[in-house]
Design a protein around this motif. Structure first.
Motif, mmCIF file in Angstrom:
data_model
loop_
_atom_site.group_PDB
_atom_site.id
_atom_site.type_symbol
_atom_site.label_atom_id
_atom_site.label_comp_id
_atom_site.label_asym_id
_atom_site.label_seq_id
_atom_site.Cartn_x
_atom_site.Cartn_y
_atom_site.Cartn_z
ATOM 1 N N GLY A 223 0.969 -0.804 0.139
ATOM 2 C CA GLY A 223 -0.002 -0.236 -0.685
ATOM 3 C C GLY A 223 0.564 1.261 -0.354
ATOM 4 N N VAL A 224 1.794 1.361 1.079
ATOM 5 C CA VAL A 224 2.464 2.319 1.122
ATOM 6 C C VAL A 224 3.323 2.682 -0.497
ATOM 7 C CG1 VAL A 224 4.691 3.298 2.071
ATOM 8 C CG2 VAL A 224 2.997 1.922 3.736
ATOM 9 N N LEU A 225 4.193 1.849 -1.253
ATOM 10 C CA LEU A 225 4.807 1.295 -2.323
ATOM 11 C C LEU A 225 4.096 1.660 -2.866
ATOM 12 C CD1 LEU A 225 7.630 -1.043 -1.557
ATOM 13 C CD2 LEU A 225 7.851 1.359 -1.728
ATOM 14 N N SER A 226 2.986 1.562 -3.695
ATOM 15 C CA SER A 226 2.057 1.609 -4.126
ATOM 16 C C SER A 226 1.460 3.251 -4.418
ATOM 17 C CB SER A 226 0.821 0.970 -3.826
ATOM 18 O OG SER A 226 1.132 -0.581 -4.440
ATOM 19 N N GLY A 227 1.701 3.964 -3.215
ATOM 20 C CA GLY A 227 0.995 5.451 -3.092
ATOM 21 C C GLY A 227 1.994 6.421 -3.426
ATOM 22 N N LEU A 228 3.238 5.373 -3.038
ATOM 23 C CA LEU A 228 4.292 6.244 -3.546
ATOM 24 C C LEU A 228 4.713 6.544 -5.367
ATOM 25 C CD1 LEU A 228 7.719 5.512 -1.191
ATOM 26 C CD2 LEU A 228 5.953 7.314 -1.137
ATOM 27 N N LEU A 232 4.302 9.589 -7.222
ATOM 28 C CA LEU A 232 5.185 9.745 -8.144
ATOM 29 C C LEU A 232 4.918 9.895 -10.465
ATOM 30 C CD1 LEU A 232 7.821 7.649 -7.845
ATOM 31 C CD2 LEU A 232 8.178 9.592 -7.608
ATOM 32 N N GLN A 233 3.559 9.035 -10.079
ATOM 33 C CA GLN A 233 2.895 9.095 -11.667
ATOM 34 C C GLN A 233 1.795 10.613 -11.697
ATOM 35 O OE1 GLN A 233 2.471 6.750 -13.790
ATOM 36 N NE2 GLN A 233 1.429 7.841 -15.383
ATOM 37 N N ARG A 234 1.521 11.458 -10.724
ATOM 38 C CA ARG A 234 1.054 12.464 -10.143
ATOM 39 C C ARG A 234 1.695 13.519 -10.496
ATOM 40 N NH1 ARG A 234 -1.771 9.917 -5.813
ATOM 41 N NH2 ARG A 234 0.115 11.571 -4.140
ATOM 42 N N HIS A 235 2.919 13.174 -10.235
ATOM 43 C CA HIS A 235 3.765 14.292 -10.393
ATOM 44 C C HIS A 235 4.638 14.277 -11.518
ATOM 45 C CE1 HIS A 235 4.255 15.271 -6.489
ATOM 46 N NE2 HIS A 235 4.743 14.259 -5.450
ATOM 47 N N TYR A 236 4.703 13.410 -12.460
ATOM 48 C CA TYR A 236 5.000 13.198 -13.503
ATOM 49 C C TYR A 236 3.906 13.790 -15.250
ATOM 50 C CZ TYR A 236 5.355 10.752 -19.179
ATOM 51 O OH TYR A 236 5.603 10.629 -19.465
ATOM 52 N N SER A 237 2.692 13.414 -14.090
ATOM 53 C CA SER A 237 1.615 13.679 -15.128
ATOM 54 C C SER A 237 1.945 15.657 -15.137
ATOM 55 C CB SER A 237 0.295 13.464 -14.592
ATOM 56 O OG SER A 237 -0.142 11.940 -14.881
ATOM 57 N N THR A 238 2.356 15.824 -13.933
ATOM 58 C CA THR A 238 2.040 16.889 -13.485
ATOM 59 C C THR A 238 3.427 18.089 -14.697
ATOM 60 O OG1 THR A 238 1.382 16.514 -10.878
ATOM 61 C CG2 THR A 238 2.798 19.296 -11.853
ATOM 62 N N VAL A 239 4.692 17.350 -13.989
ATOM 63 C CA VAL A 239 5.711 17.856 -15.121
ATOM 64 C C VAL A 239 5.441 17.817 -16.563
ATOM 65 C CG1 VAL A 239 8.106 17.148 -15.679
ATOM 66 C CG2 VAL A 239 6.936 17.083 -13.239
ATOM 67 N N ARG A 240 4.667 16.618 -17.027
ATOM 68 C CA ARG A 240 4.157 16.963 -17.986
ATOM 69 C C ARG A 240 3.619 17.780 -18.791
ATOM 70 N NH1 ARG A 240 1.631 11.301 -21.183
ATOM 71 N NH2 ARG A 240 2.004 13.073 -22.882
ATOM 72 N N ASN A 326 18.374 12.387 -9.005
ATOM 73 C CA ASN A 326 18.994 12.436 -8.591
ATOM 74 C C ASN A 326 19.391 12.052 -6.600
ATOM 75 O OD1 ASN A 326 20.472 11.341 -10.776
ATOM 76 N ND2 ASN A 326 21.832 13.738 -10.284
ATOM 77 N N ARG A 327 18.065 12.836 -6.057
ATOM 78 C CA ARG A 327 18.138 13.565 -4.587
ATOM 79 C C ARG A 327 17.002 12.304 -4.499
ATOM 80 N NH1 ARG A 327 16.433 19.433 -3.816
ATOM 81 N NH2 ARG A 327 16.513 18.604 -1.539
ATOM 82 N N LEU A 328 16.454 11.473 -4.944
ATOM 83 C CA LEU A 328 15.250 10.509 -4.716
ATOM 84 C C LEU A 328 16.256 9.277 -4.661
ATOM 85 C CD1 LEU A 328 12.535 10.128 -3.632
ATOM 86 C CD2 LEU A 328 11.520 9.590 -6.511
ATOM 87 N N GLU A 329 16.634 9.320 -5.701
ATOM 88 C CA GLU A 329 17.789 7.890 -5.864
ATOM 89 C C GLU A 329 18.454 7.538 -4.284
ATOM 90 O OE1 GLU A 329 20.166 4.998 -8.920
ATOM 91 O OE2 GLU A 329 19.812 7.570 -9.292
ATOM 92 N N ALA A 330 18.889 9.158 -4.432
ATOM 93 C CA ALA A 330 19.909 9.245 -3.235
ATOM 94 C C ALA A 330 19.225 9.133 -1.505
ATOM 95 C CB ALA A 330 20.597 9.639 -2.678
ATOM 96 N N PHE A 331 17.774 9.194 -2.075
ATOM 97 C CA PHE A 331 17.789 9.467 -0.766
ATOM 98 C C PHE A 331 16.511 8.054 -0.196
ATOM 99 C CE2 PHE A 331 12.788 9.457 1.819
ATOM 100 C CZ PHE A 331 13.481 9.675 3.038
#
Length: 563
Positions: A223-228, A232-240, A326-331
């Motif tokens: 549930g937690v990772l699916s929420g993440l 990220l999908q919503r953020h991707y849509s925002t970036v698009r 990069n920051r998200l991957e390192a975190f």
């Protein structure tokens, strides 16, 4: 009146089962007589497969097992025959004939124990198997005595010879003694069975709890990772949407500028045609009258926005998203490592062994189980380092306090005093301090285009031109290369990192016992770069540095920052 003597042969007084002279003769209801022990053993074996017992001679069956009573008459006859045999063994002149050793030994050993005379039973192939197991292998006598010291059944002769000094009792008395121990053993066995049954139930409950906990953890983590992922999908849509909006704005700006340019070109073409006509006219008055309106060209449209690079916003967006990635991957790597260490540290606490008392469990503090994440937490492990000038290459120069080193082209022509610990061909230097504490942290300031921060064993090659003398090129050292990008290397196995240098301060975190080295960029926050896999460090590690041209490295003084 004289009583006539009745002649009795030995075979009349022999046991049909053991073929020996009757010992404690007993008659059964059908009239036949046997040794009391022989008929008891026979019936014991017979009752294992049948409900009734029978006579071995006539096969008469008895519904109930008869009670055996010693036949006194037969016993006296047997005794008289043996006395007669002893008298016959005495020859002329009063000399005795040779007899068996058992007869020369004196009184019967079983008499000494309060029992009947021992029986000598020959080992015949026709004897029952049960009788063979009851015969002494040394004296061929029945086992009638129990040795308490050696805990074994013996014959009366053994009791008088080999076991003379031991505590010997009759078999039935030994049985009574062991019967009491048997009851205690049965109680202990029953108690242990009950304990094992309870442990079995507890373990089954634990298995059920583990499975339920696993399913719950899977569902929660999913549930937690699916929420993440959804986030990220919503953020991707925002970036698009941002990209599309930027595209629309940029295209609209360019199209507006293009429209203005087209209008200006059309006006210029019309004016050029009027100028052509004006040039061709022959009427001087007409030429002069039209000249004022055609002599000045109109102001061109403002196309300064068109000259700007339309791709700059997209480059900025790409750079920002890359930094975020990069920051998200390192975190993520750092946090997942923390989660793994937390699970490994608490793996045995959920189902502790019920035999371990709470005061016996190891006590660990949060600082021991959790990885530091802030610079303040790292600074609690700060260590003081100084450069070892005796190891430095001849092209390197140092500050007076020995905390700064830089590449100096002027020193190439200066003679340098040779030293056995000096790096001969590579612009490298080591620190004086060898590190082997559980936690060690230090920082360096790097100025210049290219430098390496390393850890090495003291025995690293320093004199050869081969790659083994370079940091990270052998199993003696680990290095972080900082140039246009980052890369790490150990034993010539290099890995290029996705991060690019954005800070000049580098933090190094060594966990000696765990066998890991972590690198960070240091600013207001700790930017994770890389953590090595686990190694087994066999000796202290010495921080070291390699410097490129015009590069400078300074060991940061963290002593005042720790408090």
């Amino acid at each position: 009146m004289a009583v006539s003597r009745i002649s009795v042969r030995k075979d009349h007084l022999s046991c049909p089962l053991c073929q020996e002279v009757l010992r404690t003769p007993a008659a059964i209801p059908c009239g036949h007589s046997f040794c009391m022990l022989c008929i008891q053993v026979f019936w014991d074996n017979e009752e294992k497969g049948n409900r009734f017992c029978s006579c071995p001679e006539c096969q008469y069956s008895f519904h109930l097992r008869p009670n055996l009573i010693k036949n006194i008459a037969l016993a006296e006859m047997v005794e008289g025959m043996e006395k007669s045999k002893c008298r016959n063994n005495v020859g002329a002149g009063g000399k005795r004939r040779p007899v068996e050793a058992s007869q020369e030994a004196g009184p019967s050993p079983s008499h000494a124990l309060g029992g009947a005379r021992p029986m000598k039973i020959p080992r015949t192939t026709g004897a029952p198997e049960a009788l063979k197991s009851r015969i002494c292998p040394i004296h061929d006598r029945l086992l009638e005595v129990y040795c308490c010291d050696d805990e074994q059944c013996i014959c009366p002769l053994c009791a008088l010879v080999e076991h003379r000094a031991h505590n010997n009792v009759l078999a039935n008395e030994g049985r009574k003694m062991k019967q009491e121990q048997l009851q205690d053993i049965k109680k202990e066995s029953k108690l242990r069975i009950n304990m094992r049954e309870q442990e079995q139930k507890d373990l089954r409950k634990n298995v059920k709890r583990v499975k339920e906990g696993v399913r719950a953890a899977e569902e929660h983590c999913e549930g937690v990772l699916s929420g993440l992922i959804d986030s990220l999908q919503r953020h991707y849509s925002t970036v698009r949407e941002l990209i599309l909006a930027q595209e629309t704005a940029a295209v609209a700006q360019v199209e507006s500028s293009l429209c203005s340019l087209e209008k200006d070109m059309a006006a210029l073409k019309r004016r050029d045609a009027e100028l052509e006509q004006l040039e061709q006219t022959d009427d001087d008055i007409d030429f002069l009258q039209r000249w004022p309106s055609l002599s000045n060209l109109p102001e061109p449209p403002d196309l300064s926005s068109v000259s700007a690079d339309a791709l700059l916003p997209f480059e900025a967006l790409r750079s920002a998203v890359s930094e975020f990635g990069n920051r998200l991957e390192a975190f993520s790597e750092e946090e997942i490592s923390t989660v793994s260490q937390t699970v490994a540290g608490n793996g045995g606490s959920q189902f502790p062994d019920h035999r371990v008392r709470p005061e016996q469990l190891p006590v660990t503090s949060a600082a021991q189980t959790l990885e530091p994440t802030t610079r303040t937490e790292f600074l609690q492990y700060a260590c003081e380092l100084t450069l070892d000038l005796n190891t430095a290459h001849k092209d390197l120069s140092f500050s007076e306090e020995g905390r700064m080193v830089k590449w100096d082209a002027k020193k190439q022509k200066e003679p340098v005093q040779p030293h056995p610990e000096r790096f001969t061909y590579r612009r490298q230097v080591l620190c004086r301090e060898g590190l082997k504490a559980e936690h060690c942290y230090w920082e360096v300031e790097v100025v210049g285009q290219k430098a390496e921060i390393a850890l090495a064993y003291w025995g690293i090659d320093r004199k050869s031109l081969s790659k083994t003398s370079a940091f990270g090129a052998s199993d003696q050292s680990w290095s972080l290369d900082r140039s246009k990008g980052y890369s790490v290397c150990h034993n010539s196995d290099g890995i290029r990192l996705s991060a690019t240098p954005s800070q000049c301060r580098i933090g190094v975190y060594l966990k000696f016992k765990e066998g890991t080295i972590a690198f960070y960029e240091v600013s207001d926050r700790m930017k994770f770069l890389y953590r090595t896999k686990k190694f087994t460090f066999t000796e202290p590690l010495y921080p070291g540095f390699w410097l490129g041209e015009e590069s400078c490295i300074t060991l940061c003084n963290l002593r005042d920052e720790r408090f």
